[in-house]
Design an enzyme around this catalytic site. Structure first.
Site, PDB file in Angstrom:
ATOM      1  N   LYS A  89      -8.209  17.794 -16.665  1.00 12.97           N
ATOM      2  CA  LYS A  89      -9.411  18.618 -16.813  1.00 12.97           C
ATOM      3  C   LYS A  89      -9.547  19.383 -15.506  1.00 12.97           C
ATOM      4  CE  LYS A  89     -14.436  18.469 -17.452  1.00 12.97           C
ATOM      5  NZ  LYS A  89     -15.634  17.600 -17.566  1.00 12.97           N
ATOM      6  N   TYR A 122      -9.381  13.969 -14.340  1.00 14.08           N
ATOM      7  CA  TYR A 122     -10.475  14.923 -14.131  1.00 14.08           C
ATOM      8  C   TYR A 122     -10.430  15.358 -12.678  1.00 14.08           C
ATOM      9  CZ  TYR A 122     -15.329  16.723 -14.368  1.00 14.08           C
ATOM     10  OH  TYR A 122     -16.461  17.504 -14.331  1.00 14.08           O
TER      11      TYR A 122
END
Length: 306
Positions: free
Chosen positions: A162, A134
């Site tokens: 992400k 992320y």
């Protein structure tokens, strides 16, 4: 693990007595699955994970894995300050039945590149589960740079990112440098169509919690090259998607879920439910979206498989 499609970052539902509301949670989960989402993410910031006990997290994961029953992958987020705790969660995740992990850099400490690499490597080598990093330097102050990715691509469990840098061009930078080695999922609702058009593989979505069919429609239309149809829905959606980029995104999205009939407003302290002029303003945006909800095009045939 197929890191493609729409992956809702689900909210955690609570009762008025501040207990897990599994009935409300599975009702929303049903709406996501019925809309055709491609995976489920648990334990993110939208899920208020920092306020959950380990027992509550395990309950949510076990409930979701059992309820989904293999229809889509279930991904567990890891956001920890201590490497050994992150490793413990990664090692135990397989027993919980999850299909993959989403991994944040170390929390509450602005680690340097060597420390971030060592943290990621410790977790990535402690599990066989596929991992999506992320990358959100805006909110979490640590950027997973291209050079850091270069050091990480030899770890086979690290498979996706992400992408939440707020820089659409980063999709192209990642593609130019790594080809398809790193799957890219947009993590910012207000940039989702732009990143999908530029080649992102998927969308880790927030407002999908309240509007799953519209979110899935945009993704599938873009992937089918039906840009005009996708753009029309996206333009309607944008005022709602902007609720995802506010510090009170949890309260805003839970209010949207409630208005859409698939959630509740209950949050866990220190968050408090919206009141007064702020609640009225956000509800006006939501109600306007509901009143003008677009008819969705047919999502059959080749589009269904996109």
């Amino acid at each position: 693990m197929n890191w493609q499609g729409v992956f809702p970052a689900l909210t955690t539902k609570f009762t008025a007595d501040d207990e897990l509301d599994l009935a409300a949670f599975t009702a929303n989960l049903d709406a996501q699955l019925d809309a055709g989402v491609d995976g489920i993410i648990l334990g993110g910031s939208l899920g208020e994970a920092s306020t959950l006990s380990n027992e509550e997290k395990d309950t949510l994961v076990k409930t979701t894995v059992e309820y989904v029953a293999g229809r889509v992958p279930v991904v567990l987020n890891i956001a920890e300050g201590a490497t050994r705790e992150a490793v413990r969660i990664a090692e135990s995740a397989t027993q919980l039945g999850v299909s993959g992990l989403m991994l944040l850099p170390p929390m509450r400490y602005n680690a340097d590149k060597r420390e971030v690499f060592t943290y990621f490597k410790a977790i990535a080598t402690a599990t066989d589960l596929p991992i999506m990093l992320y990358n959100n330097p805006i909110d979490y102050k640590i950027e997973v740079t291209l050079d850091l990715f270069e050091d990480l691509v030899d770890l086979p469990t690290i498979q996706a990112v992400k992408e939440s840098t707020r820089d659409v061009s980063n999709v192209t930078r990642l593609r130019n440098r790594f080809g398809d080695r790193i799957k890219i999922l947009c993590g910012v609702d207000t940039l989702a169509m732009e990143e999908l058009v530029m080649g992102a593989d998927g969308w880790v979505a927030g407002l999908v919690c309240a509007f799953p069919r519209e979110t899935v429609a945009i993704y599938r239309l873009v992937k089918a090259g039906r840009y005009d149809e996708a753009r029309a829905i996206y333009r309607w959606f944008l005022p709602l998607l902007e609720l995802d980029i506010h510090p009170k995104l949890v309260q805003y999205i839970k209010l949207a879920e409630t208005a859409a009939g698939i959630g509740t407003e209950h949050v866990r302290a220190p968050r408090l439910p919206l009141i007064g002029a702020e609640r009225d303003r956000v509800l006006d945006i939501i109600n306007s979206g509901l009143a003008n909800r677009p008819a969705l095009p047919q999502l059959e045939g080749t589009l269904e498989a996109a």
